[in-house]
Design a protein around this motif. Structure first.
Motif, short mmCIF file in Angstrom:
data_model
loop_
_atom_site.label_atom_id
_atom_site.label_comp_id
_atom_site.label_asym_id
_atom_site.label_seq_id
_atom_site.Cartn_x
_atom_site.Cartn_y
_atom_site.Cartn_z
N LEU A 95 -46.21 0.44 -23.65
CA LEU A 95 -46.66 2.19 -23.31
C LEU A 95 -47.85 1.61 -23.37
CD1 LEU A 95 -44.39 2.72 -26.52
CD2 LEU A 95 -43.87 3.31 -23.89
N VAL A 96 -48.55 2.82 -22.97
CA VAL A 96 -50.45 2.94 -22.54
C VAL A 96 -50.09 4.78 -22.52
CG1 VAL A 96 -52.26 2.96 -21.65
CG2 VAL A 96 -50.47 1.23 -21.09
N GLY A 97 -50.92 4.94 -23.53
CA GLY A 97 -50.81 6.75 -24.46
C GLY A 97 -51.65 6.94 -24.95
N ASN A 98 -51.40 7.72 -25.77
CA ASN A 98 -51.53 8.65 -26.93
C ASN A 98 -50.65 8.39 -28.01
OD1 ASN A 98 -49.75 10.73 -26.63
ND2 ASN A 98 -50.61 12.00 -25.71
N SER A 99 -51.05 9.34 -29.16
CA SER A 99 -50.82 8.70 -29.93
C SER A 99 -48.84 9.32 -30.65
CB SER A 99 -51.17 8.90 -31.79
OG SER A 99 -51.21 10.41 -31.97
N ARG A 100 -48.94 10.24 -30.07
CA ARG A 100 -47.59 11.56 -29.73
C ARG A 100 -46.14 10.16 -28.71
NH1 ARG A 100 -48.74 16.52 -27.02
NH2 ARG A 100 -49.68 15.31 -25.83
N LEU A 101 -47.21 9.35 -27.77
CA LEU A 101 -45.77 8.02 -27.28
C LEU A 101 -46.29 7.32 -28.07
CD1 LEU A 101 -44.83 7.61 -24.69
CD2 LEU A 101 -46.92 6.57 -24.38
N ILE A 102 -46.58 6.51 -29.18
CA ILE A 102 -46.30 5.55 -30.13
C ILE A 102 -45.38 5.98 -30.24
CG2 ILE A 102 -47.96 4.19 -31.28
CD1 ILE A 102 -48.65 3.57 -28.23
N GLU A 103 -45.73 6.85 -31.38
CA GLU A 103 -44.87 7.37 -32.95
C GLU A 103 -43.20 7.41 -32.05
OE1 GLU A 103 -47.30 10.56 -34.39
OE2 GLU A 103 -48.59 9.48 -34.75
N GLU A 104 -43.49 8.91 -30.72
CA GLU A 104 -41.38 8.53 -30.53
C GLU A 104 -41.63 7.35 -30.60
OE1 GLU A 104 -42.47 12.13 -27.77
OE2 GLU A 104 -43.44 13.22 -29.23
N ASN A 105 -42.29 6.12 -29.98
CA ASN A 105 -41.64 4.78 -29.73
C ASN A 105 -41.16 4.11 -30.78
OD1 ASN A 105 -40.28 4.99 -26.75
ND2 ASN A 105 -42.07 6.36 -26.45
N ASN A 106 -41.56 4.61 -31.95
CA ASN A 106 -41.56 3.74 -33.38
C ASN A 106 -42.55 2.66 -33.31
OD1 ASN A 106 -39.00 5.59 -34.74
ND2 ASN A 106 -38.08 4.98 -33.49
N VAL A 107 -43.46 2.60 -32.85
CA VAL A 107 -44.43 1.44 -32.14
C VAL A 107 -44.94 1.59 -33.49
CG1 VAL A 107 -45.77 0.19 -31.99
CG2 VAL A 107 -44.01 1.27 -29.80
N GLU A 108 -45.27 0.56 -34.41
CA GLU A 108 -46.00 0.20 -35.90
C GLU A 108 -47.33 0.28 -35.65
OE1 GLU A 108 -46.69 -2.97 -39.72
OE2 GLU A 108 -46.23 -2.82 -37.85
N ILE A 109 -47.83 2.00 -36.12
CA ILE A 109 -49.43 1.49 -36.09
C ILE A 109 -50.06 1.30 -37.66
CG2 ILE A 109 -51.44 3.49 -36.49
CD1 ILE A 109 -49.46 4.79 -34.33
N THR A 110 -50.84 0.12 -37.68
CA THR A 110 -50.84 -0.46 -38.92
C THR A 110 -52.57 0.24 -38.89
OG1 THR A 110 -52.60 -2.07 -37.97
CG2 THR A 110 -50.14 -3.31 -38.26
N GLN A 111 -52.42 -0.53 -40.67
CA GLN A 111 -53.91 0.45 -41.33
C GLN A 111 -55.08 -0.14 -40.59
OE1 GLN A 111 -53.28 2.80 -43.68
NE2 GLN A 111 -55.59 3.22 -44.18
N GLN A 112 -54.97 -1.00 -40.09
CA GLN A 112 -55.92 -1.53 -39.47
C GLN A 112 -56.24 -0.76 -38.34
OE1 GLN A 112 -55.84 -5.80 -37.59
NE2 GLN A 112 -58.27 -5.98 -37.38
N VAL A 113 -55.03 -0.67 -37.53
CA VAL A 113 -55.35 0.29 -36.32
C VAL A 113 -55.41 2.25 -36.76
CG1 VAL A 113 -53.48 1.85 -33.77
CG2 VAL A 113 -53.93 -0.80 -34.63
N LYS A 114 -55.26 2.45 -37.13
CA LYS A 114 -55.41 3.36 -37.79
C LYS A 114 -56.07 4.20 -38.22
CE LYS A 114 -53.88 7.40 -41.08
NZ LYS A 114 -54.19 8.19 -40.29
N VAL A 115 -57.32 2.96 -39.11
CA VAL A 115 -59.05 3.11 -39.48
C VAL A 115 -60.02 3.21 -37.97
CG1 VAL A 115 -60.62 2.20 -40.65
CG2 VAL A 115 -58.58 2.43 -41.25
#
Length: 110
Positions: free
Chosen positions: A53-73
Motif C-alpha cells: 500500500l502507498v497512501g495516506n493514513s486512512r488507507l493504512i488504517e482501513e487495511n489494518n496495517v499496524e502503526i507503531t508508536q515510532q511511526v506515529k511519532v
C-alpha cells in the motif's frame, strides 16, 4: 525500487514529489498484479504475492496495517512541519513514511 514503481502506476498520488525523489535511484521492473488506485487514499498492489500500500493514513488504517508508536511519532513530527505524509507498507507493516512539503508561492515583479 518497489515504491517508485508503484507510484509510477498512479500519477494521482501526491506522487509527483515521490516520483521525482526516486527518479535518480535505480528502479527495477516488477511484476505488479492486482493494482488498484483508491481515490483520495492511495494505491494498492500485489507484488510476489505480497500486498503493498502507498497512501495516506486512512488507507493504512482501513487495511489494518499496524502503526507503531515510532511511526506515529515520526508522522506527527512530519505533519507538524507542514508535510503531507505518505505511508508505504508491505503486508501489515509500515516500511517507510515520506513527508512531502508542497509549497505554493508566487513572485511579484515590478
Amino acid at each position: 525500487g518497489k515504491l517508485a514503481d508503484l507510484v509510477n502506476h498512479d500519477p494521482n498520488i501526491t506522487g509527483t514529489g515521490v516520483v521525482n525523489h526516486f527518479e535518480s535511484h535505480t528502479s527495477i521492473d516488477l511484476e505488479i498484479s492486482a493494482f488498484e488506485s483508491i481515490t483520495g487514499k492511495g494505491i494498492s498492489a500485489v507484488i510476489n504475492n505480497k500486498i503493498y500500500l502507498v497512501g495516506n493514513s486512512r488507507l493504512i488504517e482501513e487495511n489494518n496495517v499496524e502503526i507503531t508508536q515510532q511511526v506515529k511519532v515520526a508522522s506527527d513530527t512530519l505533519k507538524q512541519e507542514g508535510n503531507t505524509v505518505v505511508y508505504f507498507s508491505e503486508e501489515n507493516s509500515i516500511v517507510s513514511i515520506i513527508g512531502i512539503f508542497q509549497f505554493y508561492g508566487y513572485y511579484l515583479f515590478n
